[in-house]
Design a protein around this motif. Structure first.
Motif, mmCIF file in Angstrom:
data_model
loop_
_atom_site.group_PDB
_atom_site.id
_atom_site.type_symbol
_atom_site.label_atom_id
_atom_site.label_comp_id
_atom_site.label_asym_id
_atom_site.label_seq_id
_atom_site.Cartn_x
_atom_site.Cartn_y
_atom_site.Cartn_z
ATOM 1 N N GLY A 28 0.817 -1.208 0.000
ATOM 2 C CA GLY A 28 0.000 0.000 0.000
ATOM 3 C C GLY A 28 0.848 1.253 0.000
ATOM 4 O O GLY A 28 0.575 2.216 -0.730
ATOM 5 N N VAL A 29 1.909 1.261 0.828
ATOM 6 C CA VAL A 29 2.817 2.404 0.861
ATOM 7 C C VAL A 29 3.512 2.559 -0.490
ATOM 8 O O VAL A 29 3.609 3.652 -1.039
ATOM 9 N N GLY A 30 3.984 1.423 -1.050
ATOM 10 C CA GLY A 30 4.647 1.479 -2.347
ATOM 11 C C GLY A 30 3.728 1.944 -3.456
ATOM 12 O O GLY A 30 4.125 2.729 -4.331
ATOM 13 N N MET A 31 2.498 1.477 -3.429
ATOM 14 C CA MET A 31 1.501 1.859 -4.428
ATOM 15 C C MET A 31 1.239 3.362 -4.381
ATOM 16 O O MET A 31 1.163 4.040 -5.421
ATOM 17 N N ALA A 32 1.122 3.921 -3.164
ATOM 18 C CA ALA A 32 0.888 5.354 -3.015
ATOM 19 C C ALA A 32 2.114 6.167 -3.425
ATOM 20 O O ALA A 32 1.987 7.221 -4.057
ATOM 21 N N LEU A 33 3.304 5.682 -3.082
ATOM 22 C CA LEU A 33 4.530 6.365 -3.501
ATOM 23 C C LEU A 33 4.617 6.441 -5.020
ATOM 24 O O LEU A 33 4.956 7.482 -5.589
ATOM 25 N N ARG A 34 4.303 5.350 -5.686
ATOM 26 C CA ARG A 34 4.368 5.315 -7.142
ATOM 27 C C ARG A 34 3.341 6.256 -7.771
ATOM 28 O O ARG A 34 3.536 6.746 -8.892
ATOM 29 N N ALA A 35 2.259 6.531 -7.049
ATOM 30 C CA ALA A 35 1.239 7.465 -7.545
ATOM 31 C C ALA A 35 1.603 8.911 -7.261
ATOM 32 O O ALA A 35 0.956 9.826 -7.772
ATOM 33 N N GLY A 36 2.650 9.130 -6.420
ATOM 34 C CA GLY A 36 3.087 10.494 -6.152
ATOM 35 C C GLY A 36 2.922 10.963 -4.719
ATOM 36 O O GLY A 36 3.186 12.128 -4.413
#
Length: 548
Positions: A214-222
């Motif tokens: 979840g953290v990685g997914m949000a980071l990749r979204a900005g």
């Protein structure tokens, strides 16, 4: 990969630990359509980790205690906790917990003759607070009815892969359903409650669905993170009852031995530091901390296991000292025998484990991330906790900010329409390297765990660099799930390692062997980003990190 199925909802909640459950419940109570998606079954994540008896919920004793409690949390935070989040938490925690109790959740309370015992002082704290206990059993009995009453749609076994955007506003997410088909859930607002980063490590005291995706997914979204480097490590059982948390209140009754039968602490402690004092200090908190000489127990265990190659160090309890510990410790050993089949008379082997995240996605006091339409709550967020945190605040934090996220996301969704009706497509992705999740977890545990150096972090980064992907071949649903999960884990791990590199000091739960002394010029939070596939971390003041 076939075209995805489409669903629509007002508020999409991803994650079903206590933060996700609170967020879904309060969003639905706001009169909007809510969908709760979870990677496995309902009631999952660290909240329902079977290695603990339940969870303590700590708050101020009274309104007069609020300011002192805020001061204590910030003091333990060692300059990296965000005051606005701490104040929001302290002012709202008792009311939020009481409201859940009014809805039917039974909360444990210290018996009147026992509430003054030192065992009820939260770890890292110096005084008694208001304490309530919430058991997993009671939560499982009551919460399904509450979710059903308010019409929350449950989507179990939906693994989140990618957040979707429309004009820089988060508009939903892609999932793999039951490992078989691609699903796109469009939403007016999204709440992430996906847990922390412990799952990035080989040995962790958490369930396997907590992976950091979840953290990685949000980071990749900005999105931005804060204080990812502050991870809690705890001592847990290896055998018997693997991944059971060693209760800190029993440390003064604990003896540790090497494989050859030597007293571990007498062998490993620096000259002039006594075993009794280390254990007394260690009994004040469950997680590892560099702030006192208690650190030498965890470091001794870690060094012994690294040098011997053994999986665990022998622990034997002193029965007479256990009996003198009081009601709290008796409750723990009763649970240990009943649930884990482990007696305090047995030989137990223990090791340091990764336990929980103090840092995570950067949010403000309304649980908003730096991305419009994206909210977050619980262990996937950072800022409320600092370098160390008071025991009993993690679950309580999930309740408070889960409620806030739910209310705010519902309000936001009522003012917004759905984004454009164009069907978004997920980019085809497959893992193209032999290096994968296992190698990532091994590398982080070996090189970025309890005692780290710049050299050890570079070793971990080299393993991350070997993880590669391709878009040239069509993917099955399972291959797509595996690829995006690993892609998100790699992004979270990359920003974590960059944050560790930038913090050149030891502070609270963070120990740099090559920078053991505390340095006041690092007395600030670290904000992380992931732009164009590259991790970044830099120091900011609170005003700057909440400026959106």
């Amino acid at each position: 990969m076939e075209r995805s199925q489409m669903e629509e909802t007002d508020v999409l909640v991803i994650g079903s630990g206590i933060a996700g459950l609170s967020a879904a419940l309060y969003s639905a109570m706001g009169g909007v359509k809510v969908t709760l998606a979870t990677a496995v079954h309902l009631f999952s994540g660290s909240t329902f980790f079977p290695g603990t008896w339940g969870f303590g919920l700590v708050g101020p004793e009274s309104e007069e205690d609020e300011e002192e409690f805020i001061k204590t949390i910030l003091s333990l935070g060692k300059g990296v906790a965000l005051p606005s989040l701490v104040r929001t938490f302290v002012e709202k925690v008792n009311g939020s917990v009481d409201e859940l109790e009014a809805m039917g959740l039974t909360l444990l309370k210290p018996s009147s003759e026992k509430e003054g015992e030192k065992e009820y002082i939260p770890c890292f704290d110096h005084k008694h607070r208001r304490w309530r206990g919430l058991t997993k059993k009671n939560l499982l009995e009551v919460m399904p009815g509450l979710l059903a009453k308010h019409g929350v749609t449950i989507r179990p076994f939906h693994k989140a892969l990618e957040l979707t955007k429309d004009n820089e506003r988060i508009s939903g997410a892609f999932f793999i359903k039951e490992g078989k088909e691609l699903v796109h859930i469009r939403a007016k607002a999204v709440i992430l409650a996906t847990g922390g980063l412990s799952g990035l490590y080989k040995y962790r005291l958490t369930t396997d669905d907590v992976t950091g995706t979840g953290v990685g997914m949000a980071l990749r979204a900005g999105a931005k993170t804060v204080n990812l480097e502050f991870l809690q490590k705890m001592i847990g059982f290896v055998t018997p009852g693997p991944k059971t948390v060693h209760n800190e209140k029993t440390f003064e009754a604990s003896n540790f031995y090497t494989g050859s039968g030597e007293d571990l602490l007498k062998k490993r402690l620096p000259e002039g530091i006594s075993k009794e004092e280390v254990l007394k200090l260690r009994a004040l908190h469950g997680p590892f901390s560099t702030e006192t000489d208690s650190k030498y127990l965890d470091l001794a265990l870690h060094e012994e296991l690294q040098e011997s190659g053994q999986k665990g160090v022998l622990l034997r309890y002193d029965a007479e000292k256990v009996k003198a510990q009081g009601e709290f410790v008796k409750t723990y050993f009763d649970w240990l025998k009943e649930e884990k089949g482990v007696s305090m008379d047995e030989d137990i082997h223990v090791a340091p484990y990764m336990h929980a995240s103090n840092g995570g996605l950067l949010i403000d006091e309304k649980a908003r991330t730096s991305l419009e339409g994206l909210y977050a709550a619980g262990e996937c967020t950072g800022g409320m906790h600092g370098a160390d945190r008071v025991g009993g605040l993690s679950t309580a934090n999930g309740i408070v900010f889960g409620k806030i996220a739910g209310i705010e996301a519902a309000s936001y969704s009522r003012k917004r329409g759905y984004q454009s009706g164009n069907q978004e497509e997920l980019k085809n992705l497959k893992v193209s390297s032999k290096t994968g999740r296992k190698e990532l977890q091994d590398a982080l545990y070996a090189h970025a765990f309890l005692s780290v150096t710049e050299e050890s972090i570079e070793k971990a980064e080299r393993v991350l660099d070997k993880i590669t992907f391709t878009t040239e071949e069509s993917s099955t649903a399972k291959e797509l799930e595996d690829a995006y999960s690993l892609l998100n884990e790699k992004a979270a791990a990359a920003v974590l390692l960059q944050s560790i590199i930038e913090r050149k000091e030891s502070r609270g739960s963070f120990y740099r062997k090559d920078y053991e002394s505390h340095r006041s010029d690092f007395d600030r939070p670290l904000v992380g980003t992931f732009s164009e596939g590259k991790p970044q971390a830099s120091f900011y003041s609170e005003g700057e990190v909440t400026s959106w």
